[in-house]
Design a protein around this motif. Sequence first.
Motif, PDB file in Angstrom:
ATOM      1  N   LEU A 122       0.822  -1.210   0.000  1.00  0.00           N
ATOM      2  CA  LEU A 122       0.000   0.000   0.000  1.00  0.00           C
ATOM      3  C   LEU A 122       0.855   1.259   0.000  1.00  0.00           C
ATOM      4  CD1 LEU A 122      -2.824  -1.073   2.466  1.00  0.00           C
ATOM      5  CD2 LEU A 122      -3.044  -0.714  -0.008  1.00  0.00           C
ATOM      6  N   PHE A 123       1.935   1.264   0.796  1.00  0.00           N
ATOM      7  CA  PHE A 123       2.819   2.430   0.859  1.00  0.00           C
ATOM      8  C   PHE A 123       3.541   2.658  -0.464  1.00  0.00           C
ATOM      9  CE2 PHE A 123       3.145   1.893   5.656  1.00  0.00           C
ATOM     10  CZ  PHE A 123       2.411   3.025   5.930  1.00  0.00           C
ATOM     11  N   ASN A 124       3.933   1.571  -1.127  1.00  0.00           N
ATOM     12  CA  ASN A 124       4.724   1.682  -2.350  1.00  0.00           C
ATOM     13  C   ASN A 124       3.871   1.942  -3.590  1.00  0.00           C
ATOM     14  OD1 ASN A 124       7.176   1.335  -1.046  1.00  0.00           O
ATOM     15  ND2 ASN A 124       7.001  -0.883  -1.117  1.00  0.00           N
ATOM     16  N   GLY A 125       2.587   1.784  -3.475  1.00  0.00           N
ATOM     17  CA  GLY A 125       1.698   2.058  -4.595  1.00  0.00           C
ATOM     18  C   GLY A 125       1.211   3.493  -4.542  1.00  0.00           C
ATOM     19  N   GLU A 126       0.320   3.801  -5.448  1.00  0.00           N
ATOM     20  CA  GLU A 126      -0.267   5.144  -5.467  1.00  0.00           C
ATOM     21  C   GLU A 126      -1.539   5.128  -4.629  1.00  0.00           C
ATOM     22  OE1 GLU A 126      -0.641   7.097  -9.175  1.00  0.00           O
ATOM     23  OE2 GLU A 126       1.345   6.528  -9.842  1.00  0.00           O
ATOM     24  N   ASN A 127      -1.373   5.078  -3.335  1.00  0.00           N
ATOM     25  CA  ASN A 127      -2.487   4.990  -2.407  1.00  0.00           C
ATOM     26  C   ASN A 127      -2.440   6.118  -1.391  1.00  0.00           C
ATOM     27  OD1 ASN A 127      -3.535   2.247  -3.195  1.00  0.00           O
ATOM     28  ND2 ASN A 127      -1.437   1.730  -2.658  1.00  0.00           N
ATOM     29  N   ILE A 128      -3.603   6.506  -0.960  1.00  0.00           N
ATOM     30  CA  ILE A 128      -3.719   7.413   0.177  1.00  0.00           C
ATOM     31  C   ILE A 128      -4.335   6.585   1.294  1.00  0.00           C
ATOM     32  CG2 ILE A 128      -4.812   9.476   1.100  1.00  0.00           C
ATOM     33  CD1 ILE A 128      -4.783  10.616  -1.733  1.00  0.00           C
ATOM     34  N   LEU A 129      -3.607   6.453   2.398  1.00  0.00           N
ATOM     35  CA  LEU A 129      -4.067   5.624   3.509  1.00  0.00           C
ATOM     36  C   LEU A 129      -4.692   6.497   4.580  1.00  0.00           C
ATOM     37  CD1 LEU A 129      -1.017   3.213   3.812  1.00  0.00           C
ATOM     38  CD2 LEU A 129      -3.058   2.992   2.369  1.00  0.00           C
ATOM     39  N   TYR A 130      -5.766   5.984   5.156  1.00  0.00           N
ATOM     40  CA  TYR A 130      -6.485   6.706   6.196  1.00  0.00           C
ATOM     41  C   TYR A 130      -6.692   5.800   7.399  1.00  0.00           C
ATOM     42  CZ  TYR A 130      -7.940   9.881   2.451  1.00  0.00           C
ATOM     43  OH  TYR A 130      -7.960  10.766   1.409  1.00  0.00           O
ATOM     44  N   ILE A 131      -6.770   6.412   8.567  1.00  0.00           N
ATOM     45  CA  ILE A 131      -7.313   5.758   9.741  1.00  0.00           C
ATOM     46  C   ILE A 131      -8.314   6.737  10.343  1.00  0.00           C
ATOM     47  CG2 ILE A 131      -5.253   4.365  10.201  1.00  0.00           C
ATOM     48  CD1 ILE A 131      -4.677   6.260  12.574  1.00  0.00           C
ATOM     49  N   ASN A 132      -9.268   6.219  11.082  1.00  0.00           N
ATOM     50  CA  ASN A 132     -10.198   7.122  11.756  1.00  0.00           C
ATOM     51  C   ASN A 132      -9.843   7.198  13.236  1.00  0.00           C
ATOM     52  OD1 ASN A 132     -11.346   4.858  12.992  1.00  0.00           O
ATOM     53  ND2 ASN A 132     -12.942   4.665  11.446  1.00  0.00           N
ATOM     54  N   SER A 133     -10.575   7.985  13.969  1.00  0.00           N
ATOM     55  CA  SER A 133     -10.256   8.196  15.384  1.00  0.00           C
ATOM     56  C   SER A 133     -10.419   6.921  16.209  1.00  0.00           C
ATOM     57  CB  SER A 133     -11.111   9.323  15.970  1.00  0.00           C
ATOM     58  OG  SER A 133     -12.484   9.023  15.830  1.00  0.00           O
ATOM     59  N   VAL A 134     -11.335   6.060  15.824  1.00  0.00           N
ATOM     60  CA  VAL A 134     -11.532   4.798  16.549  1.00  0.00           C
ATOM     61  C   VAL A 134     -10.324   3.892  16.349  1.00  0.00           C
ATOM     62  CG1 VAL A 134     -12.950   2.727  16.728  1.00  0.00           C
ATOM     63  CG2 VAL A 134     -14.042   4.951  16.431  1.00  0.00           C
ATOM     64  N   VAL A 135      -9.857   3.772  15.117  1.00  0.00           N
ATOM     65  CA  VAL A 135      -8.670   2.960  14.832  1.00  0.00           C
ATOM     66  C   VAL A 135      -7.463   3.501  15.593  1.00  0.00           C
ATOM     67  CG1 VAL A 135      -7.039   2.267  13.021  1.00  0.00           C
ATOM     68  CG2 VAL A 135      -9.510   2.168  12.590  1.00  0.00           C
ATOM     69  N   PHE A 136      -7.274   4.799  15.561  1.00  0.00           N
ATOM     70  CA  PHE A 136      -6.164   5.418  16.279  1.00  0.00           C
ATOM     71  C   PHE A 136      -6.230   5.078  17.763  1.00  0.00           C
ATOM     72  CE2 PHE A 136      -4.394   8.907  18.763  1.00  0.00           C
ATOM     73  CZ  PHE A 136      -3.098   8.946  18.273  1.00  0.00           C
ATOM     74  N   SER A 137      -7.398   5.244  18.363  1.00  0.00           N
ATOM     75  CA  SER A 137      -7.575   4.978  19.794  1.00  0.00           C
ATOM     76  C   SER A 137      -7.313   3.517  20.126  1.00  0.00           C
ATOM     77  CB  SER A 137      -8.989   5.350  20.243  1.00  0.00           C
ATOM     78  OG  SER A 137      -9.212   6.722  20.062  1.00  0.00           O
ATOM     79  N   GLU A 138      -7.792   2.613  19.279  1.00  0.00           N
ATOM     80  CA  GLU A 138      -7.582   1.187  19.535  1.00  0.00           C
ATOM     81  C   GLU A 138      -6.115   0.804  19.438  1.00  0.00           C
ATOM     82  OE1 GLU A 138     -11.901  -0.549  18.097  1.00  0.00           O
ATOM     83  OE2 GLU A 138     -10.255  -0.531  16.652  1.00  0.00           O
ATOM     84  N   VAL A 139      -5.407   1.355  18.462  1.00  0.00           N
ATOM     85  CA  VAL A 139      -3.980   1.054  18.317  1.00  0.00           C
ATOM     86  C   VAL A 139      -3.208   1.579  19.527  1.00  0.00           C
ATOM     87  CG1 VAL A 139      -1.888   1.529  16.965  1.00  0.00           C
ATOM     88  CG2 VAL A 139      -4.027   0.914  15.803  1.00  0.00           C
ATOM     89  N   VAL A 140      -3.503   2.786  19.954  1.00  0.00           N
ATOM     90  CA  VAL A 140      -2.840   3.352  21.134  1.00  0.00           C
ATOM     91  C   VAL A 140      -3.136   2.496  22.364  1.00  0.00           C
ATOM     92  CG1 VAL A 140      -2.807   5.325  22.717  1.00  0.00           C
ATOM     93  CG2 VAL A 140      -2.734   5.703  20.254  1.00  0.00           C
ATOM     94  N   TYR A 141      -4.381   2.074  22.534  1.00  0.00           N
ATOM     95  CA  TYR A 141      -4.775   1.249  23.683  1.00  0.00           C
ATOM     96  C   TYR A 141      -3.999  -0.072  23.691  1.00  0.00           C
ATOM     97  CZ  TYR A 141      -7.707  -1.460  26.843  1.00  0.00           C
ATOM     98  OH  TYR A 141      -8.154  -2.237  27.869  1.00  0.00           O
ATOM     99  N   VAL A 142      -3.930  -0.732  22.546  1.00  0.00           N
ATOM    100  CA  VAL A 142      -3.202  -2.002  22.455  1.00  0.00           C
ATOM    101  C   VAL A 142      -1.722  -1.790  22.738  1.00  0.00           C
ATOM    102  CG1 VAL A 142      -2.452  -3.809  20.859  1.00  0.00           C
ATOM    103  CG2 VAL A 142      -4.849  -3.105  20.910  1.00  0.00           C
TER     104      VAL A 142
END
Length: 60
Positions: free
Chosen positions: A28-48
Motif C-alpha cells: 500500500l505504501f509503495n503504490g499510489e495509495n492514500i491511507l487513512y485511519i479514523n479516530s476509533v482505529v487510532f484509539s484502539e492502536v494506542v490502547y493495544v
Amino acid sequence: MRHTLVDTSVLVEYLKGNERAERLLSELFNGENILYINSVVFSEVVYVMMGIIQEDPQGA
C-alpha cells in the motif's frame, strides 16, 4: 489513486511484526495509495500498544 481505510488489526499486527501485515502495508505504501485511519482505529492502536508497553516496560 486509491483511497484505503486501514483497520486496527492490520496496524497492530504490523507493529507486532506480522509478515503478512508488513507485506500488505508495504504494498500500500509503495503504490499510489492514500491511507487513512479514523479516530476509533487510532484509539484502539494506542490502547493495544499501551498494554504491550506496560507488560514489558524495559523493552526486553
